[in-house]
Design an enzyme around this catalytic site. Structure first.
Site, PDB file in Angstrom:
ATOM      1  N   ASN A  45       0.806  -1.224   0.000  1.00  0.00           N
ATOM      2  CA  ASN A  45       0.000   0.000   0.000  1.00  0.00           C
ATOM      3  C   ASN A  45       0.843   1.281   0.000  1.00  0.00           C
ATOM      4  O   ASN A  45       0.594   2.205  -0.760  1.00  0.00           O
ATOM      5  CB  ASN A  45      -1.000   0.001   1.161  1.00  0.00           C
ATOM      6  CG  ASN A  45      -0.340  -0.151   2.515  1.00  0.00           C
ATOM      7  OD1 ASN A  45       0.738  -0.738   2.661  1.00  0.00           O
ATOM      8  ND2 ASN A  45      -0.991   0.372   3.541  1.00  0.00           N
ATOM      9  N   GLU A 105       3.778  -4.738  12.456  1.00  0.00           N
ATOM     10  CA  GLU A 105       2.729  -3.712  12.366  1.00  0.00           C
ATOM     11  C   GLU A 105       1.656  -4.283  11.466  1.00  0.00           C
ATOM     12  O   GLU A 105       1.848  -4.456  10.268  1.00  0.00           O
ATOM     13  CB  GLU A 105       3.299  -2.410  11.806  1.00  0.00           C
ATOM     14  CG  GLU A 105       2.364  -1.221  12.017  1.00  0.00           C
ATOM     15  CD  GLU A 105       1.697  -0.772  10.748  1.00  0.00           C
ATOM     16  OE1 GLU A 105       0.497  -1.112  10.587  1.00  0.00           O
ATOM     17  OE2 GLU A 105       2.337  -0.111   9.936  1.00  0.00           O
ATOM     18  N   CYS A 138      -3.250   1.248   6.696  1.00  0.00           N
ATOM     19  CA  CYS A 138      -3.544   0.559   7.958  1.00  0.00           C
ATOM     20  C   CYS A 138      -4.062   1.516   9.005  1.00  0.00           C
ATOM     21  O   CYS A 138      -4.777   1.128   9.933  1.00  0.00           O
ATOM     22  CB  CYS A 138      -2.289  -0.158   8.470  1.00  0.00           C
ATOM     23  SG  CYS A 138      -0.857   0.919   8.656  1.00  0.00           S
TER      24      CYS A 138
END
Length: 494
Positions: free
Chosen positions: A156, A255, A289
């Protein structure tokens, strides 16, 4: 087309050399806006992975012994390379990741900030001195590199999410094996190699292998030469990566996913809350995210908030990432698109109202567009599909609450705890709400998408373990070594 895209990306970067994969096979990289093939990269196999780790392990000790100023100089060179290639990199991110100009500029700014912060770390690797209970003994606690750091980065924000792990790991004296996502192997991997090579990285200190997770993922995550695994991606895959790394007792910095809420109280500045809500939901098509997954809005201002939010996003330009005016560009691929549109359909079937969006936006000359129209859903509850799942798209489910206790309960009801935001009548009131939220990061009178290289970044619960940035990540990629010096003869009991 970016000059970087026209480069030859058909080789891996291992031990300071550009080399073909042992398989001889290649992966096709597709532009999400045009659906055209833009490059081919090697499809690495396990032998390639082994070669990368062998090179990293052989190079690390000498690199870790280099003076801090030398490691700092390398990272400053990377900063210069990023700055000199500014326009090419922004175009590359549009072509490979479907990033609008806003996304490209932001990603490049974050990557530059990460490299610049990493350049300060070699001089900050300070140890400690401790007194001893043994007469004549001196205790010294040193900070030393972990060894070989594995970096597995997502598609992303491929550039900065690779750089935030690679740069500090190398600055701290480690060697790195980087495996980028197969959707974005150039910006997330091979470009990183080119930047470090141009800056003068020694052979073997950085190695990049491109390929599919199904082919090399487990070997990368569980390689016996790996001392740390830094992973950014979904929670299901992160659990698998952490378990695989744990078999070798490697440190894990994870993460993972998020289901971030944007809380708006009855006395909030609605204009500011909507402004933040629009940015926090729709930047890079919500493929962040940290993006807002749920808008939690007090029932007294709920209708007005939905109306204002809908009005604002209906004016957002949606289309090709190559159009400088585009705000909402394409989703990365068909599977992501179908999953998020499925969440919208399920949510409407469960009783929510589709205020706008919920369909694809056509691009001239492109079959099967990946652009999803900015979408607002009202009358949503916490258990509906678009709210309880990390939808990772340009979707704004708006959920009402009656009081602060309910807002906090709704916020904390999910397994994730990455980021969040609160808009209240004043900062003090927002802070009191923020203190009750179970999340690793929270932003008052703002939105959840914030990242600064000198501030710790990490989540709780299913959003991961460990932290990135500055000293927090330095802790992940270094270890403490106790060295005692017995200056005077010691007496023993026998």
């Amino acid at each position: 087309m970016s000059l970087l895209i026209t480069d030859d990306w058909s080789e891996l970067y291992v031990d300071g050399e550009w080399t073909p994969s042992e398989s001889g096979e290649e992966l096709t990289v597709e532009d999400p806006s045009t659906r055209e093939s833009i490059a081919s990269v090697p499809a690495a196999v396990e032998d390639d992975v082994d070669a990368a780790y062998e090179a990293a392990a052989a190079a690390q000790s000498a690199w870790g012994d280099r003076p801090p100023a030398e490691r700092e100089e390398l990272l400053r060179g990377v900063v210069e390379e990023l700055e000199e290639r500014h326009d090419e990199i922004v175009e590359l991110l549009a072509s490979e990741a479907g990033g609008s100009r806003i996304m490209g500029e932001t990603s490049l700014e974050l990557a530059t900030d990460q490299a610049a912060e990493a350049a300060t770390l070699p001089r900050r690797m300070k140890g400690q001195h401790a007194a001893s209970n043994v007469p004549g003994k001196e205790n010294v606690v040193e900070r030393v590199p972990e060894g070989v750091v594995t970096v597995i980065s997502p598609w992303n924000f491929p550039l900065n999410l690779s750089m935030r792990a690679v740069a500090p790991a190398i600055a701290a004296g480690n060697a790195v094996v980087l495996k980028p996502a197969s959707n974005t192997p150039i910006a997330g991997g091979l470009l990183i190699a080119k930047l470090f090579e141009a800056a003068g990285v020694p052979d073997g200190v950085l190695n990049v292998v491109t390929g599919t997770g199904s082919e090399i993922g487990d070997r990368v995550a569980g390689h016996p030469e790996s001392d740390v695994v830094a992973f950014t991606g979904s929670t299901p895959i992160g659990r698998r990566v952490a378990a695989t790394a744990g078999e070798n007792l490697a440190e894990a910095a994870m993460e993972l996913g998020g289901n971030n809420a944007h809380i708006v109280t009855d006395d909030a500045d609605l204009e500011a809350a909507v402004d933040a809500g629009v940015f926090g939901t729709f930047v890079h098509q919500g493929q962040v995210c940290l993006s807002i997954n749920r808008h939690l809005v007090h029932e007294d201002v709920y209708d007005e908030y939905v109306e204002r939010l809908t009005e604002r996003i209906e004016s957002l330009p949606a289309g090709s990432a190559h159009d400088d005016d585009t705000v909402v560009g394409p989703i990365i691929d068909e599977s992501q698109r179908e999953e998020m549109l499925g969440y919208v359909e399920e949510t409407v079937e469960a009783g929510a109202t589709l205020e706008t969006g919920g369909e694809t936006v056509e691009i001239d000359g492109v079959d099967d567009s990946l652009v999803v129209a900015p979408t607002v859903l009202s009358g949503v509850t916490n258990d509906m599909a678009a709210a309880c799942n990390e939808h990772f798209g340009p979707i704004a489910p708006v959920i009402p609450f009656s009081d602060i206790d309910e807002a906090v309960e709704l916020h904390n009801a999910v397994e994730y705890g990455l980021s969040g935001s609160v808009h209240a009548g004043d900062v003090g009131a927002g802070r009191r709400i923020a203190d009750r939220l179970e999340t690793g990061m929270v932003h008052v009178n703002d939105q959840p998408i914030n990242d600064e290289a000198h501030v710790p970044f990490g989540g709780t619960g299913a959003s991961g373990i460990g932290s990135y940035n500055a000293e927090a990540f330095l802790e992940e990629v270094t270890e403490r070594k106790w060295l005692s010096l017995q200056h005077d003869p010691r007496e023993y009991p026998f």
